[in-house]
Design a protein around this motif. Structure first.
Motif, PDB file in Angstrom:
ATOM      1  N   HIS A  72       0.767  -1.022  -0.001  1.00 20.38           N
ATOM      2  CA  HIS A  72       0.089  -0.027  -0.049  1.00 20.38           C
ATOM      3  C   HIS A  72       0.767   1.125   0.026  1.00 20.38           C
ATOM      4  O   HIS A  72       2.105   1.142  -0.076  1.00 20.38           O
ATOM      5  CB  HIS A  72      -1.050   0.031   1.235  1.00 20.38           C
ATOM      6  CG  HIS A  72      -0.431  -0.124   2.512  1.00 20.38           C
ATOM      7  ND1 HIS A  72       0.248  -1.167   3.101  1.00 20.38           N
ATOM      8  CD2 HIS A  72      -0.697   0.731   3.654  1.00 20.38           C
ATOM      9  CE1 HIS A  72       0.800  -0.840   4.190  1.00 20.38           C
ATOM     10  NE2 HIS A  72       0.330   0.202   4.637  1.00 20.38           N
ATOM     11  N   HIS A  74       1.368   3.956   2.261  1.00 22.69           N
ATOM     12  CA  HIS A  74       1.668   4.639   3.388  1.00 22.69           C
ATOM     13  C   HIS A  74       3.344   4.709   3.211  1.00 22.69           C
ATOM     14  O   HIS A  74       3.929   3.730   2.596  1.00 22.69           O
ATOM     15  CB  HIS A  74       1.323   3.790   4.475  1.00 22.69           C
ATOM     16  CG  HIS A  74      -0.092   3.934   4.849  1.00 22.69           C
ATOM     17  ND1 HIS A  74      -0.567   3.291   5.881  1.00 22.69           N
ATOM     18  CD2 HIS A  74      -0.883   4.947   4.745  1.00 22.69           C
ATOM     19  CE1 HIS A  74      -1.826   3.425   5.988  1.00 22.69           C
ATOM     20  NE2 HIS A  74      -2.086   4.760   5.185  1.00 22.69           N
ATOM     21  N   HIS A  77       5.967   1.962   3.770  1.00 18.11           N
ATOM     22  CA  HIS A  77       5.923   0.886   2.664  1.00 18.11           C
ATOM     23  C   HIS A  77       6.413   1.494   1.177  1.00 18.11           C
ATOM     24  O   HIS A  77       7.182   0.738   0.518  1.00 18.11           O
ATOM     25  CB  HIS A  77       4.560   0.405   2.651  1.00 18.11           C
ATOM     26  CG  HIS A  77       4.091  -0.199   3.805  1.00 18.11           C
ATOM     27  ND1 HIS A  77       3.998  -1.499   4.275  1.00 18.11           N
ATOM     28  CD2 HIS A  77       3.762   0.440   4.880  1.00 18.11           C
ATOM     29  CE1 HIS A  77       3.755  -1.694   5.346  1.00 18.11           C
ATOM     30  NE2 HIS A  77       3.379  -0.619   5.920  1.00 18.11           N
ATOM     31  N   HIS A 174      -7.622  -0.973   5.451  1.00 16.30           N
ATOM     32  CA  HIS A 174      -6.504   0.017   6.076  1.00 16.30           C
ATOM     33  C   HIS A 174      -6.068   0.956   5.087  1.00 16.30           C
ATOM     34  O   HIS A 174      -5.796   2.228   5.457  1.00 16.30           O
ATOM     35  CB  HIS A 174      -5.210  -1.142   6.072  1.00 16.30           C
ATOM     36  CG  HIS A 174      -3.847  -0.230   6.764  1.00 16.30           C
ATOM     37  ND1 HIS A 174      -3.940   0.178   8.135  1.00 16.30           N
ATOM     38  CD2 HIS A 174      -2.659  -0.167   6.052  1.00 16.30           C
ATOM     39  CE1 HIS A 174      -2.619   0.714   8.123  1.00 16.30           C
ATOM     40  NE2 HIS A 174      -2.028   0.702   7.050  1.00 16.30           N
ATOM     41  N   ASP A 193      -0.072  -4.384   5.899  1.00 15.53           N
ATOM     42  CA  ASP A 193      -0.581  -4.128   7.298  1.00 15.53           C
ATOM     43  C   ASP A 193      -1.969  -4.438   7.363  1.00 15.53           C
ATOM     44  O   ASP A 193      -2.462  -4.084   8.363  1.00 15.53           O
ATOM     45  CB  ASP A 193      -0.598  -2.274   7.161  1.00 15.53           C
ATOM     46  CG  ASP A 193       0.851  -1.792   7.388  1.00 15.53           C
ATOM     47  OD1 ASP A 193       1.750  -2.565   7.520  1.00 15.53           O
ATOM     48  OD2 ASP A 193       1.112  -0.611   7.565  1.00 15.53           O
TER      49      ASP A 193
HETATM   50 ZN   LIG Z   1      -0.101   1.147   6.684  1.00 15.19          ZN
END
Ligand SMILES: [Zn+2]
Ligand SMILES: [Zn+2]
Length: 331
Positions: A72, A74, A77, A174, A193
């Motif tokens: 994802h 974020h 990551h 998420h 996550d």
């Molecule tokens: Zn995350």
């Protein structure tokens, strides 16, 4: 120090600039055209140097990286994806629904602060604390608009990497475009996550975000459960050895959280701020949290309130520009 968690898959620990989340786990697989990294690390020199060093220990030069697949968007990551691409010319891969919060990477820190201010007011934050919470929340550390990926996934693709075939499984919740990578034969999946060993993945509604992410998250759990995969290669903490049990625990956790919020409402809390302040949090008391953490707690609370509202368990109404929640049928 790299650890071979599955034959041919190395797990690296890449440090992050937050005390509460000390590292992200990056997985490395050798394929026909070079190495694939699943996730990358934060866009800091510390993350970068640790990644380079651990790859070197495995005899891998950054130029040998052919693909970076982020579970994802974020920053822990996806943060280093652009720098790895600059160094290696690799392909950067992300799900098509992943976009930077605030709209496609175009929001500046000032726009994000203004949006945050409006959101905090609308959800019952006392005027005196809004300024401090906004200050603590923006700009995010190492803020920069993330690079565009080269390839967008939809879910359902089967990626052949070395001896493995990873099925891209879209698991929103998420984030809107979170993916898990499922190896059916070898009985493991990269869970990003979406499923973590002891941490409860954050499911939140911020800003002008629409939809029902908690419903998405729980539906994603239900999508993974019937696959009967045993091991989860999570992106934080450590490998999950009993994934089906962890999926059950997480579902139960959210049911319990909802009940705690209903109790807070019964005790007189009406706004997202007051409900968040009226329940217990793992890391301690809401009133002792810093501004960033308080805002995160509110966003997580709101995801639960919206889920309950959509199921007819709560009533939502606007009073003088502030959203208030009451138990359906009790008033
Ligand atoms: Zn995350
Ligand atoms: Zn993460």
């Amino acid at each position: 120090m790299a650890v071979e968690v599955v034959p041919g898959i190395q797990q690296l620990k890449v440090p992050l600039p937050m005390a509460f989340l000390p590292y992200v786990l990056v997985y490395v697989i050798k394929g026909a055209d070079g190495y694939t990294l699943i996730d990358s690390g934060w866009a800091t020199d510390d993350s970068w140097n640790a990644l380079i060093e651990q790859l070197h220990e495995l005899g891998i030069d950054i130029k040998d990286v052919a693909h970076v697949i982020a579970t994802h968007i974020h920053p822990d990551h996806y943060g280093l994806a652009g720098r790895i691409r600059d160094a290696s010319g690799c392909e950067v891969v992300l799900h098509e629904k992943e976009h930077w919060m605030g709209g496609g990477g175009t929001s500046t820190p000032e726009e994000m602060a203004e949006q945050s201010r409006r959101w905090l007011h609308r959800h019952g934050t006392p005027a005196a604390t809004i300024q401090e919470m906004v200050r603590a929340s923006t700009p995010a550390r190492g803020w920069q608009a993330p690079p565009e990926p080269d390839t967008r996934l939809k879910g359902g693709e089967r990626l052949k990497i070395g001896p493995y075939t990873l099925e891209v499984t879209w698991t929103p919740g998420h984030t809107a475009g979170h993916i898990c990578l499922v190896e059916h034969e070898a009985n493991f999946m990269m869970t990003g996550d979406h499923v973590l060993p002891t941490i409860t993945p954050n499911v939140s509604i911020y800003g002008d975000q629409q939809g029902d992410p908690l419903k998405d998250f729980l539906d994603s759990m239900d999508k993974l459960k019937p696959m009967g995969i045993q091991r989860g290669l999570a992106a934080h903490e450590h490998v999950i050895e009993d994934l089906p049990a962890r999926l059950d625990e997480l579902k139960e956790h959210h049911a319990n959280r909802l009940n705690e919020m209903f109790t807070a409402i019964r005790n007189g809390a009406e706004t997202t701020y007051d409900i968040a302040a009226g329940i217990l949090w793992g890391p301690g008391s809401f009133h002792k949290f810093g501004g960033w953490q308080q805002r995160a707690a509110m966003a997580e609370t709101l995801a639960h309130l919206v889920y309950a509202r959509n199921r007819g368990l709560l009533k939502e109404e606007e009073r003088l520009g502030v959203m208030v929640y009451t138990l359906a049928g009790e008033r």
